[in-house]
Design a protein around this motif. Structure first.
Motif, PDB file in Angstrom:
ATOM      1  N   GLY A  98      -6.402   6.912   1.627  1.00 42.47           N
ATOM      2  CA  GLY A  98      -5.303   6.693   0.709  1.00 42.47           C
ATOM      3  C   GLY A  98      -5.559   5.468  -0.147  1.00 42.47           C
ATOM      4  N   ALA A  99      -4.970   5.467  -1.334  1.00 43.40           N
ATOM      5  CA  ALA A  99      -5.169   4.346  -2.248  1.00 43.40           C
ATOM      6  C   ALA A  99      -3.869   4.035  -2.976  1.00 43.40           C
ATOM      7  N   LEU A 100      -3.660   2.748  -3.227  1.00 44.45           N
ATOM      8  CA  LEU A 100      -2.517   2.284  -4.002  1.00 44.45           C
ATOM      9  C   LEU A 100      -3.062   1.451  -5.157  1.00 44.45           C
ATOM     10  N   TYR A 101      -2.740   1.883  -6.376  1.00 45.68           N
ATOM     11  CA  TYR A 101      -3.159   1.174  -7.580  1.00 45.68           C
ATOM     12  C   TYR A 101      -1.934   0.514  -8.193  1.00 45.68           C
ATOM     13  N   VAL A 102      -2.033  -0.774  -8.479  1.00 46.13           N
ATOM     14  CA  VAL A 102      -0.903  -1.535  -9.006  1.00 46.13           C
ATOM     15  C   VAL A 102      -1.306  -2.129 -10.344  1.00 46.13           C
ATOM     16  N   HIS A 103      -0.455  -1.928 -11.352  1.00 44.17           N
ATOM     17  CA  HIS A 103      -0.709  -2.468 -12.686  1.00 44.17           C
ATOM     18  C   HIS A 103       0.596  -3.008 -13.232  1.00 44.17           C
ATOM     19  N   GLY A 104       0.731  -4.325 -13.285  1.00 40.05           N
ATOM     20  CA  GLY A 104       1.995  -4.917 -13.692  1.00 40.05           C
ATOM     21  C   GLY A 104       3.089  -4.518 -12.719  1.00 40.05           C
ATOM     22  N   GLY A 105       4.183  -3.969 -13.235  1.00 39.12           N
ATOM     23  CA  GLY A 105       5.268  -3.513 -12.375  1.00 39.12           C
ATOM     24  C   GLY A 105       5.157  -2.063 -11.973  1.00 39.12           C
ATOM     25  N   HIS A 106       4.052  -1.395 -12.355  1.00 42.46           N
ATOM     26  CA  HIS A 106       3.853   0.013 -12.042  1.00 42.46           C
ATOM     27  C   HIS A 106       2.944   0.174 -10.825  1.00 42.46           C
ATOM     28  N   ALA A 107       2.986   1.363 -10.220  1.00 37.90           N
ATOM     29  CA  ALA A 107       2.100   1.648  -9.091  1.00 37.90           C
ATOM     30  C   ALA A 107       1.843   3.147  -9.017  1.00 37.90           C
ATOM     31  N   LEU A 108       0.695   3.498  -8.464  1.00 40.32           N
ATOM     32  CA  LEU A 108       0.325   4.889  -8.221  1.00 40.32           C
ATOM     33  C   LEU A 108      -0.283   4.972  -6.829  1.00 40.32           C
ATOM     34  N   MET A 109       0.318   5.787  -5.954  1.00 37.17           N
ATOM     35  CA  MET A 109      -0.196   5.971  -4.602  1.00 37.17           C
ATOM     36  C   MET A 109      -0.724   7.389  -4.456  1.00 37.17           C
ATOM     37  N   VAL A 110      -1.937   7.511  -3.936  1.00 34.66           N
ATOM     38  CA  VAL A 110      -2.555   8.818  -3.727  1.00 34.66           C
ATOM     39  C   VAL A 110      -3.134   8.884  -2.323  1.00 34.66           C
ATOM     40  N   GLY A 111      -3.177  10.085  -1.775  1.00 33.27           N
ATOM     41  CA  GLY A 111      -3.851  10.305  -0.499  1.00 33.27           C
ATOM     42  C   GLY A 111      -3.129   9.795   0.722  1.00 33.27           C
ATOM     43  N   CYS A 112      -1.806   9.649   0.652  1.00 36.88           N
ATOM     44  CA  CYS A 112      -1.038   9.102   1.777  1.00 36.88           C
ATOM     45  C   CYS A 112       0.083  10.068   2.167  1.00 36.88           C
ATOM     46  N   ALA A 113       0.169  10.418   3.432  1.00 41.10           N
ATOM     47  CA  ALA A 113       1.329  11.156   3.935  1.00 41.10           C
ATOM     48  C   ALA A 113       2.491  10.171   4.079  1.00 41.10           C
ATOM     49  N   VAL A 114       3.710  10.608   3.746  1.00 41.41           N
ATOM     50  CA  VAL A 114       4.863   9.719   3.730  1.00 41.41           C
ATOM     51  C   VAL A 114       6.032  10.349   4.468  1.00 41.41           C
TER      52      VAL A 114
ATOM     53  N   LEU B 230       9.398   1.084   3.684  1.00 41.86           N
ATOM     54  CA  LEU B 230       8.111   0.850   4.337  1.00 41.86           C
ATOM     55  C   LEU B 230       7.980  -0.631   4.678  1.00 41.86           C
ATOM     56  N   PRO B 231       7.257  -0.959   5.737  1.00 43.43           N
ATOM     57  CA  PRO B 231       6.979  -2.371   6.001  1.00 43.43           C
ATOM     58  C   PRO B 231       5.957  -2.885   5.004  1.00 43.43           C
ATOM     59  N   PRO B 232       6.019  -4.145   4.598  1.00 44.34           N
ATOM     60  CA  PRO B 232       5.044  -4.647   3.619  1.00 44.34           C
ATOM     61  C   PRO B 232       3.608  -4.557   4.101  1.00 44.34           C
ATOM     62  N   SER B 233       3.389  -4.547   5.411  1.00 41.32           N
ATOM     63  CA  SER B 233       2.021  -4.436   5.932  1.00 41.32           C
ATOM     64  C   SER B 233       1.371  -3.120   5.516  1.00 41.32           C
ATOM     65  N   SER B 234       2.195  -2.110   5.166  1.00 45.40           N
ATOM     66  CA  SER B 234       1.640  -0.809   4.789  1.00 45.40           C
ATOM     67  C   SER B 234       0.909  -0.858   3.455  1.00 45.40           C
ATOM     68  N   VAL B 235       1.219  -1.864   2.618  1.00 47.97           N
ATOM     69  CA  VAL B 235       0.549  -1.958   1.323  1.00 47.97           C
ATOM     70  C   VAL B 235      -0.141  -3.297   1.086  1.00 47.97           C
TER      71      VAL B 235
ATOM     72  N   GLN C 122      14.878   9.570  -0.090  1.00 48.20           N
ATOM     73  CA  GLN C 122      14.074   9.718   1.124  1.00 48.20           C
ATOM     74  C   GLN C 122      13.053  10.815   0.871  1.00 48.20           C
ATOM     75  N   LEU C 123      11.810  10.579   1.302  1.00 45.42           N
ATOM     76  CA  LEU C 123      10.711  11.502   1.040  1.00 45.42           C
ATOM     77  C   LEU C 123       9.978  11.839   2.329  1.00 45.42           C
ATOM     78  N   ARG C 124       9.672  13.124   2.515  1.00 40.70           N
ATOM     79  CA  ARG C 124       8.825  13.580   3.617  1.00 40.70           C
ATOM     80  C   ARG C 124       7.756  14.498   3.040  1.00 40.70           C
ATOM     81  N   THR C 125       6.509  14.171   3.269  1.00 40.12           N
ATOM     82  CA  THR C 125       5.421  15.012   2.770  1.00 40.12           C
ATOM     83  C   THR C 125       4.816  15.807   3.921  1.00 40.12           C
ATOM     84  N   ARG C 126       4.266  16.964   3.586  1.00 39.04           N
ATOM     85  CA  ARG C 126       3.640  17.817   4.597  1.00 39.04           C
ATOM     86  C   ARG C 126       2.133  17.579   4.682  1.00 39.04           C
ATOM     87  N   ASP C 127       1.594  16.911   3.681  1.00 39.31           N
ATOM     88  CA  ASP C 127       0.173  16.579   3.689  1.00 39.31           C
ATOM     89  C   ASP C 127      -0.014  15.304   2.873  1.00 39.31           C
ATOM     90  N   ALA C 128      -1.263  14.926   2.644  1.00 39.93           N
ATOM     91  CA  ALA C 128      -1.552  13.701   1.902  1.00 39.93           C
ATOM     92  C   ALA C 128      -1.795  13.991   0.427  1.00 39.93           C
TER      93      ALA C 128
END
Length: 272
Positions: free
Chosen positions: A11-27, A243-248, A71-77
């Motif tokens: 999984g990856a989290l990309y942060v740019h200014g106040g924006h973010a994009l998270m990919v590859g993570c089950a939630v 989420l706990p801050p340790s997750s990101v 609230q979000l629940r994903t079935r895969d990443a």
């Protein structure tokens, strides 16, 4: 999707200014509410979503307005999660869609067009920024403009951002924009969707994350951003994001975090 890779194996989290994009993570997060708008897009199995006290709904693509309990629940990443800062220009492309509803279902055509912009190879900073800009462009087609923010609110937000450690009092802020305290509070709530104190907490969370990612300890970052201590920051972060801050904030096997500079963002010159 052909030979495209919808997500990283890590999984990856990309942060740019106040924006973010998270990919590859089950939630699977608890109810939470944050200042950013959300764009949720399934490249694999549909996800489950609910807002407020509503029922769970299955979806493959949603836009969610700022300050909506969700609230979000994903079935895969394979779910891509975009966080779009309402203070940035990117939000101007599609924010007017929320006039009709705080949660907008994306059409099949929109989802297909956005997914067509997934990188052909592994995710990396420039590819993530390009995908973010592509998605915002698609979402903005034929969307009404959300309208300019009241200049007095813009001034107050700027004053807070510049003085996070010791922010001006409500009385000082109100006097600076020639309003009463009660009128300023009402105007901010109407314009931002949340009280001024909650907006200040969002600014401090964003600044703490930025400082921590550039090498400060969590305690140092939280104190510099104006939190009483790291525990205060952690409680605020969990309440906002579920989420706990340790997750990101920690580089570990599940999530790779990358802060995008203007240069690495390439053609996406929207810093937030």
């Amino acid at each position: 999707m052909g030979d495209r890779e919808p997500v990283d194996r890590q999984g990856a989290l990309y942060v740019h200014g106040g924006h973010a994009l998270m990919v590859g993570c089950a939630v699977d997060n608890p109810p939470h509410s944050h200042y950013n708008a959300s764009v949720l897009l399934a490249s694999g199995a549909p996800f489950l979503f609910r807002h407020g006290d509503g029922a769970w709904q299955e979806s493959s693509g949603l836009c969610v307005a700022p300050c909506v309990e969700q609230q979000l629940r994903t079935r895969d990443a394979g779910v891509l999660i975009m966080q779009v800062d309402p203070d940035g220009r990117a939000f101007q492309h599609f924010g007017g869609r929320f006039v009709a509803s705080p949660v907008i279902e994306l059409s099949a055509a929109e989802r297909a067009e956005i997914l067509a912009g997934l990188p052909a190879g592994p995710w990396q900073g420039r590819a993530a920024a390009a995908f973010f800009c592509h998605a915002v462009t698609v979402l903005g087609r034929n969307a009404p403009h959300p309208g300019a923010r009241d200049p007095r609110v813009v001034s107050v937000c700027r004053m807070l951002a510049e003085q996070l450690e010791q922010p001006p009092s409500l009385a000082v802020l109100a006097e600076a924009v020639s309003l009463s305290v009660s009128r300023l509070q009402h105007l901010v709530k109407a314009e931002l969707g949340l009280p001024l104190g909650h907006y200040l907490l969002w600014l401090r969370v964003r600044d703490t994350v930025r400082r921590a990612q550039y090498g400060s300890s969590l305690t140092e970052a939280a104190l510099a951003a104006g939190f009483a201590d790291s525990a205060h920051f952690s409680r605020t972060f969990r309440r906002m994001f579920g989420l706990p801050p340790s997750s990101v904030l920690k580089q570990h096997n599940q999530v790779r975090v990358e802060i995008l500079s203007s240069a690495s963002a390439g053609g996406c010159n929207e810093p937030g």
